[in-house]
Design an enzyme around this catalytic site. Sequence first.
Site, PDB file in Angstrom:
ATOM      1  N   GLU A  79     109.647  62.402  -1.993  1.00 44.71           N
ATOM      2  CA  GLU A  79     110.938  62.946  -2.428  1.00 44.71           C
ATOM      3  C   GLU A  79     110.734  64.211  -3.255  1.00 44.71           C
ATOM      4  O   GLU A  79     109.889  64.251  -4.138  1.00 44.71           O
ATOM      5  CB  GLU A  79     111.708  61.911  -3.259  1.00 44.71           C
ATOM      6  CG  GLU A  79     112.039  60.628  -2.519  1.00 44.71           C
ATOM      7  CD  GLU A  79     113.095  60.811  -1.422  1.00 44.71           C
ATOM      8  OE1 GLU A  79     113.710  61.897  -1.345  1.00 44.71           O
ATOM      9  OE2 GLU A  79     113.276  59.863  -0.639  1.00 44.71           O
ATOM     10  N   ARG A  89     126.530  52.130  -2.529  1.00 39.31           N
ATOM     11  CA  ARG A  89     127.161  51.527  -1.352  1.00 39.31           C
ATOM     12  C   ARG A  89     127.154  50.004  -1.480  1.00 39.31           C
ATOM     13  O   ARG A  89     128.012  49.313  -0.961  1.00 39.31           O
ATOM     14  CB  ARG A  89     126.341  51.966  -0.124  1.00 39.31           C
ATOM     15  CG  ARG A  89     126.946  51.792   1.220  1.00 39.31           C
ATOM     16  CD  ARG A  89     126.087  52.490   2.300  1.00 39.31           C
ATOM     17  NE  ARG A  89     124.656  52.439   2.056  1.00 39.31           N
ATOM     18  CZ  ARG A  89     123.882  51.381   2.328  1.00 39.31           C
ATOM     19  NH1 ARG A  89     124.385  50.291   2.860  1.00 39.31           N
ATOM     20  NH2 ARG A  89     122.584  51.419   2.095  1.00 39.31           N
ATOM     21  N   CYS A 142     117.030  53.978  -6.946  1.00 35.87           N
ATOM     22  CA  CYS A 142     115.806  54.776  -6.802  1.00 35.87           C
ATOM     23  C   CYS A 142     116.011  56.190  -7.343  1.00 35.87           C
ATOM     24  O   CYS A 142     115.189  56.690  -8.110  1.00 35.87           O
ATOM     25  CB  CYS A 142     115.354  54.835  -5.346  1.00 35.87           C
ATOM     26  SG  CYS A 142     114.592  53.299  -4.798  1.00 35.87           S
ATOM     27  N   HIS A 166     109.526  57.122  -1.268  1.00 34.46           N
ATOM     28  CA  HIS A 166     110.229  56.038  -0.572  1.00 34.46           C
ATOM     29  C   HIS A 166     109.342  55.538   0.562  1.00 34.46           C
ATOM     30  O   HIS A 166     108.762  56.342   1.300  1.00 34.46           O
ATOM     31  CB  HIS A 166     111.552  56.539   0.016  1.00 34.46           C
ATOM     32  CG  HIS A 166     112.750  56.232  -0.817  1.00 34.46           C
ATOM     33  ND1 HIS A 166     113.609  57.212  -1.270  1.00 34.46           N
ATOM     34  CD2 HIS A 166     113.239  55.048  -1.297  1.00 34.46           C
ATOM     35  CE1 HIS A 166     114.568  56.632  -1.972  1.00 34.46           C
ATOM     36  NE2 HIS A 166     114.375  55.334  -2.012  1.00 34.46           N
TER      37      HIS A 166
END
Length: 206
Positions: A79, A89, A142, A166
């Site tokens: 990342e 979500r 995260c 990730h």
Amino acid sequence: MLRALVTGFEPFGGASLNASYEAVRRLPPRLGALDITTAQLPTSYARSAAVLEREIARVEPAIVLCVGEAKERTALNIERVAVNMQTARIADNDGAQPHNVQIVGGAPSAYFATLPVTAIHEALNGAGLPVVTSNNAGTFVCNHVFYTLMHCSAGNAEKFRAGFLHVPSWRKDSYEHEYEAGSAAPMTLDDIVRGIGIVLATTAAR
Ligand code: PCA
């Protein structure tokens, strides 16, 4: 010896394991010139940052790598950017599901990882592992931890290099709804562990 702090997360979303911590806890205590300390972070907006900051204060690392599972991804995702935003979500492990809430009010919109992202990408690729450089760590826990990490590193007099990886899941039960029945997992757990080792070794060499 250089000290590295490497974290993974608790299971979340009803899963029984989290690939990130399962891989992190299999790291060796020593890797070349690195002395590795591992920790598990709660998958909680409210509690994860305090655990991370406590471990950073205790270990005083030169390198901090936080690792999380993204079961919809099929490669190691190094990342590049953490954003100052929380939007979920699904609920976290405390039942929290924020929408459009800043992580740190008044702080920068985003931070870049301070790991050598391009060199890491090349090293993972050279080792035959699937890798993507990602510009989107999401807005769930995260990214919250990644942003907190970079904010802490930016404000810390004792500078350390920091970033986020990730990893895909290696367990069929967690991805078979998205993949065809009978297809292979995108990566084995051994390869995820090997990949984290390469991220650390590449960072230590620079
Ligand atoms: N993955 C989640 C949080 C914990 C984890 O392992 C995420 O991608 O935000």
